[in-house]
Design a protein around this motif. Structure first.
Motif, PDB file in Angstrom:
ATOM      1  N   SER A 155      57.945  22.877  63.385  1.00 40.89           N
ATOM      2  CA  SER A 155      59.124  23.112  62.544  1.00 40.89           C
ATOM      3  C   SER A 155      59.524  24.575  62.456  1.00 40.89           C
ATOM      4  N   ASP A 175      49.711  20.562  50.553  1.00 37.61           N
ATOM      5  CA  ASP A 175      50.645  20.306  51.646  1.00 37.61           C
ATOM      6  C   ASP A 175      50.529  21.446  52.653  1.00 37.61           C
ATOM      7  N   THR A 178      53.784  24.115  61.795  1.00 41.52           N
ATOM      8  CA  THR A 178      53.789  22.667  62.011  1.00 41.52           C
ATOM      9  C   THR A 178      53.627  21.932  60.682  1.00 41.52           C
ATOM     10  N   ALA A 179      53.693  20.616  60.750  1.00 40.27           N
ATOM     11  CA  ALA A 179      53.465  19.804  59.559  1.00 40.27           C
ATOM     12  C   ALA A 179      52.011  19.843  59.126  1.00 40.27           C
ATOM     13  N   GLU A 180      51.138  20.410  59.981  1.00 38.06           N
ATOM     14  CA  GLU A 180      49.721  20.509  59.652  1.00 38.06           C
ATOM     15  C   GLU A 180      49.259  21.967  59.592  1.00 38.06           C
ATOM     16  N   TYR A 189      50.590  13.103  66.235  1.00 39.16           N
ATOM     17  CA  TYR A 189      49.774  13.911  65.337  1.00 39.16           C
ATOM     18  C   TYR A 189      50.679  14.844  64.533  1.00 39.16           C
ATOM     19  N   THR A 190      50.355  15.043  63.257  1.00 37.72           N
ATOM     20  CA  THR A 190      51.193  15.905  62.427  1.00 37.72           C
ATOM     21  C   THR A 190      51.201  17.342  62.938  1.00 37.72           C
ATOM     22  N   ALA A 232      52.349  21.837  55.436  1.00 33.02           N
ATOM     23  CA  ALA A 232      53.553  22.029  56.236  1.00 33.02           C
ATOM     24  C   ALA A 232      54.115  23.449  56.137  1.00 33.02           C
ATOM     25  N   GLY A 263      59.446  17.044  67.310  1.00 31.07           N
ATOM     26  CA  GLY A 263      58.568  16.175  66.537  1.00 31.07           C
ATOM     27  C   GLY A 263      57.295  15.821  67.264  1.00 31.07           C
ATOM     28  N   ASN A 264      57.219  16.192  68.559  1.00 27.72           N
ATOM     29  CA  ASN A 264      56.012  15.932  69.339  1.00 27.72           C
ATOM     30  C   ASN A 264      55.776  17.068  70.329  1.00 27.72           C
ATOM     31  N   SER A 310      54.137  18.248  65.185  1.00 26.29           N
ATOM     32  CA  SER A 310      55.486  18.338  64.631  1.00 26.29           C
ATOM     33  C   SER A 310      55.789  19.806  64.348  1.00 26.29           C
TER      34      SER A 310
END
Length: 272
Positions: A186, A227, A200-202, A180-181, A229, A155-156, A184
């Motif tokens: 994933s 979105d 990432t979430a971004e 920061y997103t 993500a 998550g970071n 994150s």
């Protein structure tokens, strides 16, 4: 080919199979057998599945780590006061390293390595005062590349595990640590040219392992429903990069960095 998608917390069955390429002929039959808690699994929400070098099947669930040997299911869970047990029952990701050790990512309690001979776990946690510890206890993906490096998306930040020292090297898509997103992480995927792609979430990033630099492949949109993500990454036989996202399948044009959206569907996992 078959794309196997495990849809987190949305599907109460083991797997959803999608036929992805026309190489499967009309004469072939696909047979699915339900496998859930009535067959011995500790819980039906499956986040990750792997087959290890011994042929054992491992399932990550919201309520423990499950091992299936073809006959019965064994379940590993958190036990209060037991430092050699799993640190959490909510398992998010699984990977096997070159030595045959199983690595277990948890939702909020760090990363664990399964010690087969002792049938217990060694857990790696985040310690703010130790820059060589894992960057976050929220482990979202564990990935082994072709050089047998173990990468952990949290998550970071992105982490590389140094097996000789037991330490972690940290990398941040956002350029620095913090909430920061972009940090994150994933999804992690190494393509045929050994490029390491980070979801990432971004959005999507290409990671240069030599320099530690991230190149952004983010989309630009003014839509309020947009979105960025990225939940899953894979590559097809034509070396095209596919993304599983919250808004559907996306195909990357590497030259223009543009994306084609194929279908509006929530996708968490891709495998070609």
């Amino acid at each position: 080919m078959i794309v196997t998608c495990f849809r987190r917390a949305l599907v109460a069955s083991l797997a959803l199979f999608l036929v992805f390429e026309s190489r499967i002929s009309a004469q072939e039959q696909l047979h699915l057998t339900a496998f859930g808690n009535t067959e011995g699994l500790s819980q039906n929400s499956i986040y990750s599945v792997i087959k290890d070098h011994k042929g054992l099947m491992w399932f990550a669930t919201q309520d423990g780590l499950n091992k299936y040997d073809g006959y019965k299911v064994s379940v590993y869970k958190y036990r209060i006061g037991d430092r050699r047990a799993l640190p959490s029952n909510f398992i998010t990701s699984l990977a096997e390293d070159k030595a045959g050790d199983l690595w277990v990512g948890t939702r909020l309690n760090g990363l664990s390595r399964f010690n087969r001979s002792a049938d217990n776990f060694t857990t790696f946690r985040h310690f703010p005062a130790n820059p060589s510890s894992i960057s976050s206890d929220k482990v979202q993906v564990v990935y082994r590349d072709r050089a047998d490096n173990l990468w952990i998306g949290t998550g970071n930040g992105l982490n590389l595990f140094a097996s000789k020292t037991g330490q972690f090297l940290r990398y941040y898509p956002a350029g620095e640590a913090g909430g920061y997103t972009a940090n994150s992480v994933s999804a992690i995927y190494e393509d045929k040219n050994r490029n390491l792609w980070i979801g990432t979430a971004e959005g999507l990033f290409l990671f240069n392992r030599g320099s530690g630099h991230f190149t952004s492949y983010q989309e630009k949109s003014v839509s309020v429903d947009f979105d960025d993500a990225v939940n899953a990454i894979t590559e097809d036989s034509r070396a095209r990069i596919w993304l599983g996202t919250n808004t559907g399948l996306k195909l990357l044009d590497r030259g223009s960095k543009a994306f084609a959206i194929l279908r509006s569907l929530l996708i968490f996992c891709l495998q070609l």
